[in-house]
Design an enzyme around this catalytic site. Structure first.
Site, PDB file in Angstrom:
ATOM      1  N   ASP A 112     -26.741  33.543  35.405  1.00 12.82           N
ATOM      2  CA  ASP A 112     -26.461  34.965  35.171  1.00 12.82           C
ATOM      3  C   ASP A 112     -27.160  35.918  36.135  1.00 12.82           C
ATOM      4  O   ASP A 112     -27.073  37.144  35.951  1.00 12.82           O
ATOM      5  CB  ASP A 112     -26.836  35.327  33.728  1.00 12.82           C
ATOM      6  CG  ASP A 112     -25.815  34.785  32.743  1.00 12.82           C
ATOM      7  OD1 ASP A 112     -24.610  34.930  33.009  1.00 12.82           O
ATOM      8  OD2 ASP A 112     -26.218  34.211  31.722  1.00 12.82           O
ATOM      9  N   ASP A 177     -17.346  33.607  32.009  1.00 12.39           N
ATOM     10  CA  ASP A 177     -18.266  34.695  32.341  1.00 12.39           C
ATOM     11  C   ASP A 177     -18.793  34.587  33.779  1.00 12.39           C
ATOM     12  O   ASP A 177     -19.158  35.565  34.411  1.00 12.39           O
ATOM     13  CB  ASP A 177     -19.492  34.698  31.406  1.00 12.39           C
ATOM     14  CG  ASP A 177     -19.204  34.298  29.973  1.00 12.39           C
ATOM     15  OD1 ASP A 177     -18.270  33.517  29.752  1.00 12.39           O
ATOM     16  OD2 ASP A 177     -19.934  34.741  29.081  1.00 12.39           O
ATOM     17  N   ARG A 249     -14.332  38.642  24.757  1.00 15.16           N
ATOM     18  CA  ARG A 249     -15.076  38.998  25.964  1.00 15.16           C
ATOM     19  C   ARG A 249     -14.763  38.043  27.111  1.00 15.16           C
ATOM     20  O   ARG A 249     -14.795  38.436  28.278  1.00 15.16           O
ATOM     21  CB  ARG A 249     -16.577  39.096  25.698  1.00 15.16           C
ATOM     22  CG  ARG A 249     -17.262  39.929  26.771  1.00 15.16           C
ATOM     23  CD  ARG A 249     -18.630  40.480  26.414  1.00 15.16           C
ATOM     24  NE  ARG A 249     -19.527  39.510  25.867  1.00 15.16           N
ATOM     25  CZ  ARG A 249     -19.853  39.430  24.578  1.00 15.16           C
ATOM     26  NH1 ARG A 249     -19.369  40.305  23.709  1.00 15.16           N
ATOM     27  NH2 ARG A 249     -20.670  38.496  24.141  1.00 15.16           N
ATOM     28  N   SER A 365     -22.628  37.064  19.669  1.00 13.01           N
ATOM     29  CA  SER A 365     -22.034  35.743  19.442  1.00 13.01           C
ATOM     30  C   SER A 365     -21.982  35.426  17.953  1.00 13.01           C
ATOM     31  O   SER A 365     -23.024  35.170  17.329  1.00 13.01           O
ATOM     32  CB  SER A 365     -22.849  34.670  20.169  1.00 13.01           C
ATOM     33  OG  SER A 365     -22.270  33.403  19.923  1.00 13.01           O
TER      34      SER A 365
HETATM   35  N1  GLY Z   1     -22.190  36.141  29.210  1.00 17.09           N
HETATM   36  C1  GLY Z   1     -22.429  36.043  27.831  1.00 17.09           C
HETATM   37  C2  GLY Z   1     -21.566  36.911  27.009  1.00 17.09           C
HETATM   38  O1  GLY Z   1     -20.611  37.502  27.460  1.00 17.09           O
HETATM   39  O2  GLY Z   1     -21.879  36.989  25.821  1.00 17.09           O
END
Ligand code: GLY
Length: 401
Positions: A112, A177, A249, A365
């Site tokens: 990330d 992502d 997402r 999440s």
């Molecule tokens: N990259 C992690 C998310 O979108 O939750």
């Protein structure tokens, strides 16, 4: 004292906007963000420290360490406030919040760093050309490139020897992502003249295009590869409702990520993919009228499932760029509609509330039981970015400068 002044400003701003039938959405949001982001900035700098706010839960601001994937968004939000207002105050604080991330340029244990460093140092470099920021971006690209698995042609998203990821039996998991980390690599090639970074980005985008999408152009969250041969071992989810569902997402990252990849490469297949993702999103029977998606397009309890304002903000920002590349007004109309929804009291917090975050109702999440129906710093970041893109388009400029 500061709080008193800004709340007084809040009340007068509310009064001004209450008088007009349809306030200018950009000015209205800037006035609101000056209050909210100002409050959050002040709280995060209390006691001579610079902390990184990520959310507001149970009446408390949640702060994260520098190595968290969301650590660059607040610095980026401050840079966007500078871009929106031209007020040097924001640049000064943006710089402080950027430079607490300095060590991240050497982080290699997750993917990330593109988000973390491009949103902070990348924006600082673009807006202020600060000495040393280019080097940080190049070093970060080097760190990210250590995650490239040549046999599979992809950047490995997560390590599989720790945390909950270690329990999934993966070898080389790639999440959709990860498309968002590629911009840093393209930029690093521009900055350094070394084509390696852009080649890695293109290889990763090509493999993602090949393996992440279903026939209806929705995408999987996770594709696990054999890192040596590149064989696909499994397609599944981590943050979505089910392996075969469309996590909101994830779809947003796909639309935005491939549109960005088109900007750097001019490769039409990336643009076509983004348009196909947009078709999926807006033809989905579970896309709500206000265009703010439920957290997963296949969540079983729709319409009684949480919305995800962060997905909506990312989609809006991506759509402005898609409009720019295709000239199709429908993309701008949809982005405008999303911004209108997010600017309404259904999603935008009253000044002085929400811990200083701009938007309410995002989802981190659900499968991990974390950050459900709360403000999230990346929702605010992409919301302000979408406003900047809209403002640029309306001035006849390209959305992304
Ligand atoms: N990259 C992690 C998310 O979108 O939750």
């Amino acid at each position: 004292m500061y709080l008193k002044t800004i709340l007084a400003t809040a009340l007068s701003a509310t009064a001004i906007f209450a008088c007009s039938v349809r306030p200018d959405i950009i000015k209205d949001n800037i006035a609101n963000a000056e209050i909210q982001t100002g409050l959050l900035m002040e709280a995060s700098e209390e006691g001579d420290t610079v902390r990184i706010p990520s959310s507001y839960q149970n009446g408390e601001i949640v702060y994260v360490p520098a190595d968290d994937w969301v650590s660059g968004f607040f610095a980026g939000t401050l840079w966007y406030m500078y871009e929106l207002t031209g007020d040097e105050k924001w640049a000064e604080h943006a710089r402080m919040h950027t430079e607490v991330l300095e060590d991240i340029q050497y982080l290699t244990w997750h993917h990330d760093v593109g988000f973390m460093i491009y949103d902070s140092y990348g924006n600082g470099l673009r807006l202020k050309n600060i000495d040393g920021y280019k080097e940080v971006c190049i070093n970060t690209a080097k760190s990210l490139s250590t995650r490239f698995r040549p046999g599979a042609g992809v950047l490995q998203s997560w390590n599989v020897d720790r945390g909950w990821q270690a329990e999934r039996g993966w070898e080389c998991p790639v999440i959709i992502d990860n498309m968002m980390n590629l911009e840093l690599l393209f930029k690093a090639t521009e900055f350094s003249g070394d084509p390696t970074y852009a080649k890695i980005a293109v290889s990763h985008a090509d493999k993602t295009l090949e393996n992440h999408f279903r026939e209806d152009w929705s995408c999987y969250h996770v594709v696990d590869y054999d890192p040596e041969t590149g064989a696909v071992r499994r397609k599944c989810t981590a943050q979505g409702y089910a392996d075969e569902s469309a996590w909101a997402r994830g779809q947003a990252w796909a639309l935005y990520g491939f549109t960005t990849a088109y900007r750097y490469t001019g490769d039409k297949k990336y643009l076509d993919l983004s348009e196909n993702v947009a078709e999926y999103l807006f033809n989905s029977p579970t896309m709500p009228e206000d265009l703010v998606p439920y957290w997963d397009f296949n969540a079983p309890g729709i319409p009684d499932e949480p919305r995800d304002a962060s997905s909506a903000a990312i989609i809006a920002s991506g759509l402005y760029e898609l409009y720019h590349h295709t000239g199709k007004a429908v993309y701008k109309d949809r982005a405008d509609k999303i911004l209108e929804s997010l600017s309404s009291p259904a999603y935008r917090a009253e000044p002085g509330t929400n811990g200083g975050f701009i938007l309410m109702h995002s989802v981190g999440s659900i499968p991990h039981g974390s950050s459900i129906d709360v403000p999230l710093n990346y929702a605010d970041y992409y919301f302000l970015e979408a406003l900047i893109r809209k403002a640029n388009i309306e001035k006849g400029l390209p959305p992304v400068k």
